[in-house]
Design a protein around this motif. Structure first.
Motif, PDB file in Angstrom:
ATOM      1  N   LYS A 269      28.647 -10.158  22.445  1.00 35.96           N
ATOM      2  CA  LYS A 269      29.781 -11.085  22.442  1.00 35.96           C
ATOM      3  C   LYS A 269      30.538 -11.027  21.122  1.00 35.96           C
ATOM      4  O   LYS A 269      29.951 -11.019  20.043  1.00 35.96           O
ATOM      5  CB  LYS A 269      29.263 -12.502  22.682  1.00 35.96           C
ATOM      6  N   ASN A 270      31.856 -10.981  21.216  1.00 35.88           N
ATOM      7  CA  ASN A 270      32.738 -11.149  20.061  1.00 35.88           C
ATOM      8  C   ASN A 270      34.047 -11.765  20.541  1.00 35.88           C
ATOM      9  O   ASN A 270      34.219 -12.017  21.734  1.00 35.88           O
ATOM     10  CB  ASN A 270      32.961  -9.826  19.307  1.00 35.88           C
ATOM     11  N   ASP A 271      34.968 -12.008  19.624  1.00 31.84           N
ATOM     12  CA  ASP A 271      36.188 -12.735  19.981  1.00 31.84           C
ATOM     13  C   ASP A 271      37.074 -11.947  20.942  1.00 31.84           C
ATOM     14  O   ASP A 271      37.708 -12.535  21.834  1.00 31.84           O
ATOM     15  CB  ASP A 271      36.961 -13.085  18.704  1.00 31.84           C
ATOM     16  N   PHE A 272      37.147 -10.625  20.780  1.00 30.49           N
ATOM     17  CA  PHE A 272      37.956  -9.829  21.703  1.00 30.49           C
ATOM     18  C   PHE A 272      37.328  -9.792  23.101  1.00 30.49           C
ATOM     19  O   PHE A 272      38.033  -9.812  24.110  1.00 30.49           O
ATOM     20  CB  PHE A 272      38.123  -8.401  21.168  1.00 30.49           C
ATOM     21  N   VAL A 273      35.996  -9.758  23.150  1.00 31.10           N
ATOM     22  CA  VAL A 273      35.313  -9.798  24.447  1.00 31.10           C
ATOM     23  C   VAL A 273      35.554 -11.142  25.126  1.00 31.10           C
ATOM     24  O   VAL A 273      35.733 -11.213  26.352  1.00 31.10           O
ATOM     25  CB  VAL A 273      33.804  -9.535  24.253  1.00 31.10           C
ATOM     26  N   ASP A 274      35.589 -12.216  24.338  1.00 35.69           N
ATOM     27  CA  ASP A 274      35.898 -13.535  24.900  1.00 35.69           C
ATOM     28  C   ASP A 274      37.303 -13.558  25.493  1.00 35.69           C
ATOM     29  O   ASP A 274      37.521 -14.105  26.580  1.00 35.69           O
ATOM     30  CB  ASP A 274      35.779 -14.606  23.814  1.00 35.69           C
ATOM     31  N   ALA A 275      38.274 -12.977  24.782  1.00 34.06           N
ATOM     32  CA  ALA A 275      39.647 -12.940  25.287  1.00 34.06           C
ATOM     33  C   ALA A 275      39.733 -12.124  26.571  1.00 34.06           C
ATOM     34  O   ALA A 275      40.447 -12.487  27.517  1.00 34.06           O
ATOM     35  CB  ALA A 275      40.576 -12.358  24.223  1.00 34.06           C
ATOM     36  N   GLU A 276      38.973 -11.025  26.625  1.00 34.49           N
ATOM     37  CA  GLU A 276      38.945 -10.210  27.849  1.00 34.49           C
ATOM     38  C   GLU A 276      38.311 -10.977  29.001  1.00 34.49           C
ATOM     39  O   GLU A 276      38.768 -10.892  30.154  1.00 34.49           O
ATOM     40  CB  GLU A 276      38.171  -8.920  27.585  1.00 34.49           C
TER      41      GLU A 276
END
Length: 341
Positions: A88-95
């Protein structure tokens, strides 16, 4: 570059992570923007659908994006979590926000207006002041009990607390401590009264307030919180959906063709649910004096179920009535609404 149709934003205090997709769900770009860069970026972008989790700052940002011509949509975080991939990271959250939004059956949160957020802020302040006031009362009671003094700390007793302590032989320093706590209590009590006056004044500007206040068990505090939390009632297909959003319907566990109903789900705003349950208890206390069908239904329920179960059932009924009142734009009428909600 493919045409952008959907942008997911992972919100933060200072930094925002964006994930853009085309109509086929393919990634177009990923960007990391500061708070000062975010709005200028979208002001220069062609109108697209922008999605984010419903959390702190999301309603304000949704209003800003809608004003620019974009379509802002809010998703409950609990519906985004299953789409988050490993590492998990912030770009994965946005995706994951984009992925959740792409589901045809996804349910969205209606962005609040500024007036609704003001009401919610007043409620937040009032609730914290009430908690602090209660803690101060308990603190006074605990200190006095340590010195063998038991005083019923009702509102009337607290107003004349210094006079009540004058008959006891207390150390001057202890009296000073109690006086300091008493002044703090008086300050908090005055602040709660001021906030409640602000809530009453705010309700006068809301056309739905009079309709909500006509419902039994709903007073100024509950009506103002309902007005701020419900938003656009059209987002709920029926009264049960609205009651479910507050967590007043049973949790269901079904497997192998067997359906099991548990206790209430306790989803949504717990403060609103608490107020509706307390209002339901007030209605139950006066059920014997009611001659309408609601009173007869409550009395029948009390003969078969525990009073706590009946309180939740009546709270569910009040939530459904509130939805019907707001949907039909008419005050509560017992003979008209009790069969429809």
């Amino acid at each position: 570059m493919n045409e952008i149709t959907l942008i997911g934003i992972d919100l933060g205090k200072h930094v925002f992570h964006l994930h853009a997709q085309d109509a086929k769900g393919r990634e177009v770009f990923r960007k990391k923007l500061s708070r000062s860069q975010l709005l200028p970026f979208f002001s220069n972008l062609k109108a697209v659908t922008v999605v984010m989790e419903a959390c702190a700052g999301s309603h304000w940002l949704a209003r800003k994006l809608n004003a620019m011509g974009h379509v802002a949509r809010l998703v409950s975080p609990q519906y985004v979590r299953p789409f988050v991939k490993s590492n998990k990271n912030d770009f994965v959250d946005a995706e994951a926000i984009c992925e959740a939004t792409s589901r045809p059956s996804m349910r969205f949160v209606e962005p609040r207006t500024e007036a609704q957020q003001l009401l919610a802020a007043l409620h937040c302040v009032r609730e914290s002041l009430v908690i602090e006031r209660t803690a101060t009362i308990n603190r006074i009671h605990g200190i006095l009990l340590e010195f063998g003094i038991v005083i019923p700390l009702s509102k009337i007793t607290l107003r004349r607390l210094p006079d009540a302590l004058a008959v006891h032989d207390l150390a001057p320093r202890l009296i000073q401590i109690i006086h300091r706590l008493h002044e703090h209590y008086r300050y908090l009590d005055q602040q709660v009264d001021d906030v409640e006056r602000d809530l009453t004044a705010q309700l006068r500007e809301d056309e739905n307030a009079a309709r909500l206040l006509s419902i039994p068990g709903i007073g100024t505090i509950t009506a103002s919180l309902l007005a701020s939390e419900v938003g656009n009632v059209a987002q709920f297909a029926c009264g049960r959906n609205f009651a479910a959003s507050i967590g007043l319907v049973p949790r269901r566990h079904s497997t192998g063709g067997r359906s099991t109903l548990c206790g209430i789900s306790k989803r949504g705003d717990k403060h609103l649910r608490h107020l509706l349950v307390q209002g339901a208890r007030a209605v139950i206390l006066r059920a014997g004096q009611r001659t309408d069908r609601l009173g007869a239904w409550i009395r029948s329920m009390l003969t078969r179920r525990h009073s706590n179960v009946v309180a939740c059932a009546v709270a569910n009924k009040l939530a459904r009535i509130a939805w019907a009142v707001l949907t039909k734009h008419t005050p509560y009428d017992a003979s008209r609404f009790e069969c429809e909600v």
